[in-house]
Design a protein around this motif. Structure first.
Motif, PDB file in Angstrom:
ATOM      1  N   GLY A  15      -3.155  -2.195   0.901  1.00  0.00           N
ATOM      2  CA  GLY A  15      -2.617  -3.391   1.547  1.00  0.00           C
ATOM      3  C   GLY A  15      -1.864  -3.072   2.818  1.00  0.00           C
ATOM      4  O   GLY A  15      -1.590  -3.968   3.612  1.00  0.00           O
ATOM      5  N   LEU A  18      -3.112  -4.169   6.308  1.00  0.00           N
ATOM      6  CA  LEU A  18      -2.909  -5.515   6.859  1.00  0.00           C
ATOM      7  C   LEU A  18      -2.015  -5.502   8.081  1.00  0.00           C
ATOM      8  O   LEU A  18      -2.093  -6.384   8.938  1.00  0.00           O
ATOM      9  CB  LEU A  18      -2.247  -6.425   5.819  1.00  0.00           C
ATOM     10  CG  LEU A  18      -3.092  -6.961   4.684  1.00  0.00           C
ATOM     11  CD1 LEU A  18      -2.274  -7.944   3.886  1.00  0.00           C
ATOM     12  CD2 LEU A  18      -4.331  -7.638   5.203  1.00  0.00           C
ATOM     13  N   GLY A  69       8.337   2.286  -1.703  1.00  0.00           N
ATOM     14  CA  GLY A  69       7.138   1.660  -2.249  1.00  0.00           C
ATOM     15  C   GLY A  69       5.892   2.095  -1.517  1.00  0.00           C
ATOM     16  O   GLY A  69       4.781   1.833  -1.963  1.00  0.00           O
ATOM     17  N   ILE A  71      -0.209   4.861   1.356  1.00  0.00           N
ATOM     18  CA  ILE A  71      -0.657   3.863   0.378  1.00  0.00           C
ATOM     19  C   ILE A  71       0.516   2.962   0.021  1.00  0.00           C
ATOM     20  O   ILE A  71       1.562   3.443  -0.407  1.00  0.00           O
ATOM     21  CB  ILE A  71      -1.148   4.527  -0.926  1.00  0.00           C
ATOM     22  CG1 ILE A  71      -2.228   5.550  -0.637  1.00  0.00           C
ATOM     23  CG2 ILE A  71      -1.686   3.468  -1.878  1.00  0.00           C
ATOM     24  CD1 ILE A  71      -2.766   6.192  -1.896  1.00  0.00           C
ATOM     25  N   THR A  74       2.191   0.689  -2.565  1.00  0.00           N
ATOM     26  CA  THR A  74       2.047   0.409  -3.994  1.00  0.00           C
ATOM     27  C   THR A  74       2.561  -0.974  -4.325  1.00  0.00           C
ATOM     28  O   THR A  74       2.591  -1.375  -5.478  1.00  0.00           O
ATOM     29  CB  THR A  74       2.849   1.412  -4.831  1.00  0.00           C
ATOM     30  OG1 THR A  74       4.219   1.324  -4.445  1.00  0.00           O
ATOM     31  CG2 THR A  74       2.351   2.814  -4.638  1.00  0.00           C
ATOM     32  N   LEU A  75       2.974  -1.709  -3.324  1.00  0.00           N
ATOM     33  CA  LEU A  75       3.666  -2.964  -3.592  1.00  0.00           C
ATOM     34  C   LEU A  75       2.732  -4.112  -3.841  1.00  0.00           C
ATOM     35  O   LEU A  75       3.159  -5.200  -4.157  1.00  0.00           O
ATOM     36  CB  LEU A  75       4.566  -3.308  -2.403  1.00  0.00           C
ATOM     37  CG  LEU A  75       5.648  -2.257  -2.200  1.00  0.00           C
ATOM     38  CD1 LEU A  75       6.399  -2.527  -0.933  1.00  0.00           C
ATOM     39  CD2 LEU A  75       6.585  -2.277  -3.387  1.00  0.00           C
ATOM     40  N   HIS A  76       1.435  -3.870  -3.677  1.00  0.00           N
ATOM     41  CA  HIS A  76       0.543  -5.001  -3.750  1.00  0.00           C
ATOM     42  C   HIS A  76      -0.320  -4.975  -4.984  1.00  0.00           C
ATOM     43  O   HIS A  76      -0.845  -3.967  -5.341  1.00  0.00           O
ATOM     44  CB  HIS A  76      -0.353  -5.023  -2.517  1.00  0.00           C
ATOM     45  CG  HIS A  76      -0.461  -6.400  -2.015  1.00  0.00           C
ATOM     46  ND1 HIS A  76       0.352  -6.899  -1.048  1.00  0.00           N
ATOM     47  CD2 HIS A  76      -1.231  -7.409  -2.433  1.00  0.00           C
ATOM     48  CE1 HIS A  76       0.055  -8.165  -0.866  1.00  0.00           C
ATOM     49  NE2 HIS A  76      -0.911  -8.499  -1.689  1.00  0.00           N
ATOM     50  N   GLY A  77      -0.443  -6.129  -5.611  1.00  0.00           N
ATOM     51  CA  GLY A  77      -1.419  -6.232  -6.676  1.00  0.00           C
ATOM     52  C   GLY A  77      -0.968  -5.606  -7.973  1.00  0.00           C
ATOM     53  O   GLY A  77       0.052  -4.976  -8.059  1.00  0.00           O
ATOM     54  N   GLY A  78      -1.730  -5.837  -8.988  1.00  0.00           N
ATOM     55  CA  GLY A  78      -1.343  -5.317 -10.293  1.00  0.00           C
ATOM     56  C   GLY A  78      -2.541  -5.072 -11.175  1.00  0.00           C
ATOM     57  O   GLY A  78      -3.637  -5.066 -10.743  1.00  0.00           O
ATOM     58  N   SER A 134      -7.129  -7.901 -11.792  1.00  0.00           N
ATOM     59  CA  SER A 134      -6.806  -8.671 -10.594  1.00  0.00           C
ATOM     60  C   SER A 134      -7.421  -8.040  -9.361  1.00  0.00           C
ATOM     61  O   SER A 134      -7.316  -8.576  -8.265  1.00  0.00           O
ATOM     62  CB  SER A 134      -5.285  -8.712 -10.419  1.00  0.00           C
ATOM     63  OG  SER A 134      -4.836  -7.389 -10.136  1.00  0.00           O
ATOM     64  N   SER A 160      -3.177  -1.231 -10.457  1.00  0.00           N
ATOM     65  CA  SER A 160      -2.821  -1.009 -11.870  1.00  0.00           C
ATOM     66  C   SER A 160      -3.892  -1.507 -12.813  1.00  0.00           C
ATOM     67  O   SER A 160      -4.270  -0.814 -13.761  1.00  0.00           O
ATOM     68  CB  SER A 160      -1.503  -1.702 -12.219  1.00  0.00           C
ATOM     69  OG  SER A 160      -0.519  -1.385 -11.308  1.00  0.00           O
ATOM     70  N   ARG A 208       6.505  -2.310 -12.179  1.00  0.00           N
ATOM     71  CA  ARG A 208       6.402  -3.768 -12.125  1.00  0.00           C
ATOM     72  C   ARG A 208       7.186  -4.425 -13.233  1.00  0.00           C
ATOM     73  O   ARG A 208       7.827  -5.456 -13.037  1.00  0.00           O
ATOM     74  CB  ARG A 208       4.939  -4.215 -12.282  1.00  0.00           C
ATOM     75  CG  ARG A 208       4.126  -4.232 -11.063  1.00  0.00           C
ATOM     76  CD  ARG A 208       4.507  -5.366 -10.137  1.00  0.00           C
ATOM     77  NE  ARG A 208       4.098  -4.991  -8.791  1.00  0.00           N
ATOM     78  CZ  ARG A 208       4.852  -5.155  -7.718  1.00  0.00           C
ATOM     79  NH1 ARG A 208       6.024  -5.717  -7.814  1.00  0.00           N
ATOM     80  NH2 ARG A 208       4.417  -4.774  -6.545  1.00  0.00           N
ATOM     81  N   PHE A 223      -8.704  -5.154  -2.694  1.00  0.00           N
ATOM     82  CA  PHE A 223      -7.426  -5.695  -2.239  1.00  0.00           C
ATOM     83  C   PHE A 223      -7.565  -7.197  -2.033  1.00  0.00           C
ATOM     84  O   PHE A 223      -8.441  -7.652  -1.301  1.00  0.00           O
ATOM     85  CB  PHE A 223      -7.009  -5.021  -0.937  1.00  0.00           C
ATOM     86  CG  PHE A 223      -5.796  -5.644  -0.330  1.00  0.00           C
ATOM     87  CD1 PHE A 223      -5.889  -6.479   0.763  1.00  0.00           C
ATOM     88  CD2 PHE A 223      -4.551  -5.448  -0.909  1.00  0.00           C
ATOM     89  CE1 PHE A 223      -4.767  -7.080   1.294  1.00  0.00           C
ATOM     90  CE2 PHE A 223      -3.431  -6.039  -0.385  1.00  0.00           C
ATOM     91  CZ  PHE A 223      -3.542  -6.859   0.722  1.00  0.00           C
ATOM     92  N   LEU A 252      13.352  -0.853  -5.807  1.00  0.00           N
ATOM     93  CA  LEU A 252      12.661   0.267  -5.163  1.00  0.00           C
ATOM     94  C   LEU A 252      13.607   1.058  -4.264  1.00  0.00           C
ATOM     95  O   LEU A 252      13.516   2.281  -4.175  1.00  0.00           O
ATOM     96  CB  LEU A 252      11.465  -0.248  -4.373  1.00  0.00           C
ATOM     97  CG  LEU A 252      10.318  -0.765  -5.232  1.00  0.00           C
ATOM     98  CD1 LEU A 252       9.193  -1.289  -4.365  1.00  0.00           C
ATOM     99  CD2 LEU A 252       9.790   0.323  -6.153  1.00  0.00           C
TER     100      LEU A 252
END
Lengths: 101, 485
Positions: free
Chosen positions: A14, A17, A66, A95, A97-101, B80, B84, B270, B328, B351
């Motif tokens: 991400g 972007l 992050g 990279i 790591t803050l985006h998505g799960g 998603s 992860s 998370r 993404f 964080l």
């Protein structure tokens, strides 16, 4: 006095972007007085590659918490983090790591 | 110990020196032979192979120690596209294809929810994402489902009812199930043919369900969803709404296709952020369900979080080193500034703290492991106590107690009304009493809802944090898709 270097800078997770969506950048760092370490690379990236929202990528003189940094596919914590001296043909990957799960 | 007037200016004399930074010259802490590539926790440098073993072991241990997934059970993997959940799907894929002694023993399917309409994406962007998503889904070999978030409008009201809870299997039941499964395998192996469970593990073609062909939904529905999300006043409420809708949609698909478990890819980092965020949102009573390994609030389908021991750093490294495919997709909070929502603020807080104190996330995680799920009025009341309409957690109302937030809200509403309504009538049994008729101004005429205000009627059936979120929905209840006629 640092010689000019050619490095691959890549963004993932991400982070791309913020760089017009372009993941891979082949950059040529010009020769300059100060050595080319990651600290100076970040300054260079902020000035030349980053298109928007610098606070989402850089915090102070390091990357935002992050964001992981891999140098030649190894954790930058093993290589001295900001003090690592770049070599020619190195590959630096950021990279988020803050985006998505 | 802290004392008034003590000077904290100098470092304590007995403090240990800071941990020396790991370097490339050291060897991997595990095998002591190879060169390390990644640093995990504070100072443990692992080489590539030891890291892989460590990562996979954590996943298997998390499933093994909780013993909730029985052999042959159908499990839906909520993917998603992010790192992860991609890692989780990959782990399941590898786990199912190992040789029989160590093979995972459940049957998997994958679901992808297209949330493009809620995030303001155009149709072209959504099609592009789906074009990237589908090859990955097909490559897994599992039955896969692609569902657009717009389908939430066609969910039946029954999704808001909590089905009877399956009794949790005891230790002995689990062991007996595993033993009988292994015996079955042994017998079938001796006969030389594939058994029924083997057949299930090699799934047939992906179902030709029209939804899985991923035609984009009707424009009217997309417009309605887009409007709903645009009308939400705060990003916090938007994120919570998205999560609620997504959860209900996934659970509905799980029920429709016979899955009894849903796996989500929430990582350690998370969940630590989620725990703190939920405290700020007023969901303190439900932390154990929101962040624990298993979440049984929906009754028949249990949500399971096998990635909860993996930090985001480990996930990102694993995905990079072992080329795990992921897609993404921008979310509602992409590029949002730090103070845009409670979620973002808490993420930045945790964080940032983590960089200075590397044990932050693991401490929060360990604390969350100690949270116990105990119904408020004792174990017997668990099933029959009223539930929040939206998040399905047992309501933690104490309406008579004016010291709590609920009490304050209820008493302020009462003071606005002419007729006092007895509070005992608010304890409705599960099954929302005005679900089909919210749009009608006269309410449903049952029990406590003699009020003319349908909003109050709904609010009474929500937990505190859902009530707060509801206030930020600009359209009011007429626009809430889950409650329309």
């Amino acid at each position: 006095m640092a010689a000019p270097l050619s490095v691959d800078v890549e963004f993932g997770g991400g982070a791309e972007l913020l760089f017009d969506g372009i993941k891979k950048h082949r950059v040529t760092l010009p020769g300059q007085e100060e050595p080319w370490d990651i600290r100076n690379l970040l300054i260079w990236i902020k000035k030349n590659l980053l298109k928007e929202r610098p606070e989402l990528f850089i915090q102070g003189d390091s990357v935002r918490p992050g964001i992981l940094v891999l140098i030649n596919d190894a954790d930058w914590e093993l290589l001295g983090e900001l003090d690592y001296q770049l070599q020619d043909q190195d590959s630096v990957l950021f990279i988020s790591t803050l985006h998505g799960g | 110990m802290c004392q008034v007037g003590e000077d904290y200016g100098e470092p304590a004399p007995g403090e240990p020196p800071p941990v020396p930074r790991p370097s490339r010259e050291q060897k991997c802490v595990k095998c002591k032979e190879a060169q390390p590539v990644v640093v995990i926790r504070a100072g443990d440098a692992f080489c590539r192979d030891c890291f892989k073993a460590f990562y996979v072991h954590k996943f298997r241990a998390m499933l093994g120690k909780n013993r909730l997934i029985f052999p042959g059970e159908k499990v839906l993997l909520a993917w998603s596209g992010g790192p992860s959940s991609s890692s989780m799907v990959w782990q399941v894929l590898e786990g199912l294809s190992q040789d029989s002694a160590k093979r995972l023993r459940f049957v998997a399917g994958v679901i992808f929810v297209d949330e493009g309409a809620a995030c303001g994406q155009s149709l072209e962007e959504r099609s592009k994402t789906l074009a990237e998503v589908k090859p990955i889904l097909q490559a897994t070999g599992f039955p896969w489902h692609v569902v657009a978030l717009e389908e939430v409008f066609s969910l039946p009201p029954s999704v808001l009812w909590c089905s009877a809870q399956e009794p949790v299997g005891s230790e002995r039941a689990y062991k007996a199930a595993v033993d009988s499964f292994l015996q079955q395998q042994h017998v079938l192996g001796a006969r030389g043919g594939p058994g029924p469970t083997q057949g299930e593990e090699q799934p047939p073609q992906p179902p030709l369900d029209p939804r899985s062909l991923a035609r984009l939904p009707a424009a009217a529905q997309t417009e309605a969803l887009s409007q709903l999300f645009c009308s939400v006043r705060t990003l916090t409420a938007k994120e919570e709404l998205l999560q609620t809708l997504r959860t209900h949609l996934i659970l509905h698909m799980a029920r429709a296709h016979g899955y009894s478990k849903v796996m989500t890819g929430d990582s350690c980092t998370r969940l630590a952020i989620k725990l703190m965020t939920n405290l700020a949102l007023g969901r303190g009573a439900f932390l154990a369900w929101d962040t624990g390994f298993s979440d049984e609030r929906h009754g028949d389908v249990v949500v399971v979080r096998p990635m909860r021991d993996h930090t985001l750093k480990e996930v990102a490294f694993y995905n990079r080193l072992f080329s795990v495919p992921s897609v993404f997709t921008p979310a509602v909070d992409t590029k949002a500034p730090e103070k845009a929502s409670i979620h973002r603020l808490m993420e930045a807080f945790i964080l940032r703290l983590q960089t200075q104190f590397p044990s932050t996330v693991s401490t929060v995680y360990r604390t969350s492991e100690k949270l116990v799920k105990a119904p408020r009025d004792g174990p017997a009341a668990g099933d029959s106590s009223p539930r929040c309409l939206l998040c399905m957690c047992a309501l933690d109302i104490d309406a008579a107690d004016s010291a709590t937030a609920f009490g304050a809200q209820t008493s302020s509403r009462l003071s606005q009304m002419q007729l006092p309504i007895p509070l005992t009538e608010t304890r409705t049994p599960p099954g929302p009493c005005c679900s089909p008729g919210v749009g009608r101004a006269q309410g449903c005429g049952q029990g406590a809802c003699r009020r003319e205000d349908p909003q109050a009627c709904i609010e009474e059936q929500l937990c505190y944090s859902c009530r707060v979120n509801m206030k930020d929905l600009g359209l009011g209840l007429a626009g809430d898709p889950g409650l329309s006629d």
